[in-house]
Design a protein around this motif. Structure first.
Motif, PDB file in Angstrom:
ATOM      1  N   ARG A   1       0.831  -1.211   0.000  1.00  0.00           N
ATOM      2  CA  ARG A   1       0.000   0.000   0.000  1.00  0.00           C
ATOM      3  C   ARG A   1       0.867   1.262   0.000  1.00  0.00           C
ATOM      4  O   ARG A   1       0.659   2.178  -0.779  1.00  0.00           O
ATOM      5  CB  ARG A   1      -0.899  -0.028   1.235  1.00  0.00           C
ATOM      6  CG  ARG A   1      -1.856   1.131   1.346  1.00  0.00           C
ATOM      7  CD  ARG A   1      -2.626   1.043   2.657  1.00  0.00           C
ATOM      8  NE  ARG A   1      -3.533  -0.087   2.692  1.00  0.00           N
ATOM      9  CZ  ARG A   1      -4.840  -0.007   2.443  1.00  0.00           C
ATOM     10  NH1 ARG A   1      -5.376   1.154   2.139  1.00  0.00           N
ATOM     11  NH2 ARG A   1      -5.593  -1.071   2.514  1.00  0.00           N
TER      12      ARG A   1
ATOM     13  N   GLN B   1     -11.191 -10.991   3.204  1.00  0.00           N
ATOM     14  CA  GLN B   1     -10.834  -9.784   2.450  1.00  0.00           C
ATOM     15  C   GLN B   1     -11.323  -9.885   1.002  1.00  0.00           C
ATOM     16  O   GLN B   1     -11.719  -8.887   0.410  1.00  0.00           O
ATOM     17  CB  GLN B   1      -9.315  -9.557   2.467  1.00  0.00           C
ATOM     18  CG  GLN B   1      -8.742  -9.212   3.832  1.00  0.00           C
ATOM     19  CD  GLN B   1      -9.276  -7.909   4.386  1.00  0.00           C
ATOM     20  OE1 GLN B   1      -9.540  -6.961   3.648  1.00  0.00           O
ATOM     21  NE2 GLN B   1      -9.469  -7.855   5.694  1.00  0.00           N
TER      22      GLN B   1
ATOM     23  N   LEU C   1     -15.056  -9.318   1.028  1.00  0.00           N
ATOM     24  CA  LEU C   1     -15.379  -7.900   1.180  1.00  0.00           C
ATOM     25  C   LEU C   1     -15.053  -7.096  -0.078  1.00  0.00           C
ATOM     26  O   LEU C   1     -15.368  -5.914  -0.156  1.00  0.00           O
ATOM     27  CB  LEU C   1     -14.587  -7.307   2.356  1.00  0.00           C
ATOM     28  CG  LEU C   1     -14.963  -7.794   3.757  1.00  0.00           C
ATOM     29  CD1 LEU C   1     -14.004  -7.215   4.793  1.00  0.00           C
ATOM     30  CD2 LEU C   1     -16.399  -7.404   4.094  1.00  0.00           C
TER      31      LEU C   1
ATOM     32  N   HIS D   1     -11.971  -6.423  -1.025  1.00  0.00           N
ATOM     33  CA  HIS D   1     -10.707  -5.694  -0.860  1.00  0.00           C
ATOM     34  C   HIS D   1      -9.571  -6.330  -1.645  1.00  0.00           C
ATOM     35  O   HIS D   1      -8.660  -5.638  -2.082  1.00  0.00           O
ATOM     36  CB  HIS D   1     -10.309  -5.625   0.623  1.00  0.00           C
ATOM     37  CG  HIS D   1     -11.301  -4.875   1.464  1.00  0.00           C
ATOM     38  ND1 HIS D   1     -11.341  -4.969   2.835  1.00  0.00           N
ATOM     39  CD2 HIS D   1     -12.298  -4.020   1.125  1.00  0.00           C
ATOM     40  CE1 HIS D   1     -12.316  -4.209   3.291  1.00  0.00           C
ATOM     41  NE2 HIS D   1     -12.909  -3.628   2.289  1.00  0.00           N
ATOM     42  N   TYR D   2      -9.601  -7.664  -1.764  1.00  0.00           N
ATOM     43  CA  TYR D   2      -8.570  -8.366  -2.534  1.00  0.00           C
ATOM     44  C   TYR D   2      -9.231  -8.969  -3.761  1.00  0.00           C
ATOM     45  O   TYR D   2     -10.352  -9.454  -3.695  1.00  0.00           O
ATOM     46  CB  TYR D   2      -7.950  -9.523  -1.742  1.00  0.00           C
ATOM     47  CG  TYR D   2      -7.173  -9.168  -0.493  1.00  0.00           C
ATOM     48  CD1 TYR D   2      -7.073  -7.859  -0.027  1.00  0.00           C
ATOM     49  CD2 TYR D   2      -6.534 -10.172   0.229  1.00  0.00           C
ATOM     50  CE1 TYR D   2      -6.374  -7.557   1.125  1.00  0.00           C
ATOM     51  CE2 TYR D   2      -5.822  -9.879   1.385  1.00  0.00           C
ATOM     52  CZ  TYR D   2      -5.745  -8.575   1.836  1.00  0.00           C
ATOM     53  OH  TYR D   2      -5.050  -8.293   2.971  1.00  0.00           O
TER      54      TYR D   2
END
Ligand code: ZN
Ligand code: ZN
Length: 723
Positions: free
Chosen positions: A340, A360, A363, A365-366
């Motif tokens: 990040r 993740q 969600l 996110h990945y």
């Protein structure tokens, strides 16, 4: 130009200090400098004052001047942000994290050669036992006097004596010779359509040069490595650096081989087994940007890469990415943060991804990249259960008749077998059959484990060893001691008794303690010099042996007895990984799992191959318990050599626990390992909802309290060990 500089020194007990910068020195944030501290001089890094508040402001006229500035590239802003984040998240002193970045003291100094020592072959007459031991243990190795003394377990003086006597000679080693760059198009493989699709997504992300986390999820043997190698190739074309993290240094050697085949040159390795000169050379090449691909253990995560373009965490589900000592961080999570800050893709590769990682993905996110099939048409092995209640081994043995028969068939076909038992040594417990005395470590709440190969009892927690006693220390009875339960050495004995002609090898951290030892094992396996491997979790990952067709899991119930929140998940991962060693070539594989609980959800999921519903059930259980990844834990461990001080401090902390909405504190109570390395241990467990800034709460809570200097209080955020 800076006239005063805030410096974070390599001393975890100190906060940042301000120094005067004289005109002959040029510094900027990130500059590595040498600063005076009392009568000493210490390395440190210049930091932005607003990001690193000092305890007290010192007037310009009272500042001491910097001694010097190292001729090295300054630590980049992304790494400085990572150090701040790691220190804040894991409640560690920033200097302790900085130490992991400046991980080679000698790398800071100039000079292009270093003097190492090696044996000359001349053996002086009249050897003292210490000198004889030194010559024997050093063997082919080369290193600094201090390194050789450590290898030989003798004092520096013994080594210097041997230099004088002509048995050891100095060699000048050029430490900054360049590393040959890997070639992106040296030997590109033929990819399957699924591999090509995943590789295209990763190379596109490397080209975009922006933060992008990926889960590269594929069954064992599906060719994940070839896929992320394409991303590495793209990073090489872009002249960017790549970091590949591996969970065990024993895996480095097979990885280096595969990498060299693909790219023509080896990557730069970083792990604890490097000599100081190798460490220095690697560190400087990483900092200069000349080391294009670095493969390493978790400590490689904090190195000062000049231009990082890709991070890969291979076998990302492995719990060995969690560091337990020093700064207790999780390398998988810190790797994502580094990506990040650096603005680069991060690839987590695993056949059995952690529930945290899958969450993740859920969600959003990945991004998930899946490889559904085994590479080259190899089939996943059949997994079958041996119910030990119905099909038990004979008394005093550990391998059921069905498994023994399968071993015999495999031997007859001249194929290789692997027996998996996650227990080092011969037996986990030794007791006296006359009086019942059990051998416990004097420093730890743990049994002494018998190691017959070394003829010792050893504590796996503190390393305490003792010779196996002939006589019971409690009742003085002779020949009364019995070994209870099996370790890998005992299984090896059973194999030798059953198949005297078979060539067996034991693979544990006791036998594969260096990359060189691991390479030797791989070569012997590939040459067909081993018929049966008996191994711990060390053999469950990374290896690729086409002629290995039978895997026997000696005790599938072992991992479930621990009872911590990840026990079932870990058992599933471990057995799925070890099963994945079978049938990776053209020959089909077979897996036999010995268990007393064939109906346990873990076992049923393994046999049916239905990982998805197992993960779904585990995830739901975590959700309802508000356990990670839905809630969060932090462990506070209080330890000291005095029981009174330990208990008093733990109670003080418990009494002062703040009342915070969404947070509960359990304990203090004696830790399961109530005594470790001679220190008494008490534990408090903080359970909080995800959104709560639990670090801030703990910092304020503990910051307001004082305890005796002899008491150590450590905080483990997102703990993996519940001991
Ligand atoms: Zn006894
Ligand atoms: Zn111990």
């Amino acid at each position: 130009m800076l006239k005063r500089a805030r410096v974070l020194l390599l001393n975890a007990a100190l906060g940042p200090l301000d120094y005067r910068v004289d005109p002959e020195h040029r510094v900027e944030p990130g500059s590595i400098v040498l600063a005076p501290l009392g009568p000493r001089q210490l390395a440190g890094v210049v930091w932005e004052p607003e990001r690193m508040p000092a305890d007290a402001e010192v007037g310009d006229n009272r500042l001491r001047p910097l001694v010097g500035v190292y001729d090295l590239p300054p630590l980049g802003a992304p790494l400085r942000r990572l150090i701040e984040w790691t220190a804040g998240y894991y409640l560690a002193p920033p200097a302790a994290v900085l130490r992991m970045a400046l991980a080679s003291a000698s790398a800071l100094d100039g000079g292009r050669t270093i003097t190492e020592y090696r044996l000359t072959g001349h053996v002086p007459p009249r050897l003292t036992p210490q000198r004889a031991q030194a010559l024997e243990r050093i063997g082919e190795r080369q290193g600094l006097v201090r390194e050789l003394a450590m290898i030989a377990d003798v004092s520096d003086a013994v080594i210097r004596g041997l230099v004088k006597a002509g048995a050891i000679e100095p060699v000048e080693v050029a430490v900054d010779t360049p590393f040959a760059p890997p070639a992106p198009d040296h030997a590109p493989p033929a990819l399957s359509p699924a591999q090509a699709e995943a590789a295209a997504a990763l190379t596109a992300a490397v080209k975009r040069a922006a933060f992008a986390p990926f889960l590269l999820d594929g069954v064992t043997g599906s060719g994940k490595t070839e896929v992320y190698f394409e991303a590495v190739a793209e990073a090489l074309r872009q002249d960017k650096q790549t970091l590949v993290l591996l969970p065990e240094i024993a895996l480095t050697e097979p990885f280096l081989k595969r990498f060299t085949t693909r790219f023509g040159h080896a990557p730069v390795a970083w792990h604890s087994d490097l000599r100081q000169s190798q460490r220095r050379r690697a560190w400087r090449a990483i900092a200069s940007g000349e080391a294009k691909v670095v493969v390493g253990a978790r400590s490689a995560l904090f190195l000062p890469y000049r231009a990082l373009g890709l991070i890969v965490v291979d076998e990302a589900h492995e719990t060995s990415f969690k560091q337990e000592e020093g700064v207790p961080y999780h390398a998988r999570d810190v790797a994502v943060m580094r990506g990040r800050f650096e603005g680069c893709p991060v690839v987590l590769a695993s056949a059995t991804p952690a529930i945290e990682t899958q969450h993740q993905v859920a969600l959003g996110h990945y991004a998930a990249l899946g490889l559904p099939d085994r590479h080259g048409g190899a089939q996943l092995p059949d997994i079958a259960v041996i119910n030990l209640l119905k099909d038990p081994p004979p008394r005093g043995r550990w391998l059921a008749p069905t498994l023994v028969a399968a071993l015999a068939e495999t031997l007859a076909r001249e194929e290789q077998s692997l027996l998996f038992l996650n227990r080092r040594g011969y037996a986990p417990l030794t007791l006296c059959r006359t009086c019942g005395h059990r051998f416990q470590c004097p420093n730890c709440t743990a049994w002494m484990v018998e190691h017959r190969l070394m003829a010792r009892l050893a504590c796996h927690h503190c390393g305490h060893v003792m010779p196996p006693p002939r006589v019971c220390p409690e009742c003085s009875e002779e020949n009364s001691l019995v070994a209870c339960g099996p370790g890998v050495e005992r299984i090896a004995d059973e194999v030798a008794a059953l198949f005297p002609e078979a060539r067996a090898a034991i693979v544990t951290s006791d036998t594969l303690w260096s990359p060189a030892k691991a390479a030797e094992f791989v070569n012997r396996m590939e040459a067909g010099e081993i018929d049966i491997v008996i191994g711990t979790q060390l053999v469950t990952k990374g290896y690729h042996f086409p002629n290995l067709t039978l895997v026997g899991v000696v005790d599938a119930d072992l991992g479930l007895s621990g009872g911590d929140l990840r026990a079932a998940e870990r058992s599933f991962q471990q057995i799925a990984q070890v099963a994945g060693r079978a049938g990776r070539g053209e020959k089909p594989g077979r897996v036999l799992v010995q268990t007393r609980e064939p109906e346990a959800p873990v076992i049923r999921a393994l046999v049916s191959g239905d990982a998805a519903s197992f993960y779904a059930a585990e995830t739901e259980a975590r959700r309802s318990a508000n356990a990670p990844p839905f809630g969060r834990y932090a462990a506070i461990i209080v330890s000291s050599e005095a029981l009174d001080d330990t208990v008093a401090t733990a109670r003080l902390i418990g009494r002062n626990a703040p009342a915070v909405d969404g947070m509960a504190v359990f304990g203090p109570a004696p830790a399961p390992l109530a005594m470790l390395r001679g220190r008494h241990r008490q534990r408090l467990l903080v359970h909080a909802r995800r959104q709560l800034a639990v670090q801030d709460v703990i910092r304020d809570w503990l910051g307001a309290l004082t305890w005796p200097r002899s008491v150590r209080v450590t905080v483990d955020v997102d703990p993996y060990s519940f001991l």
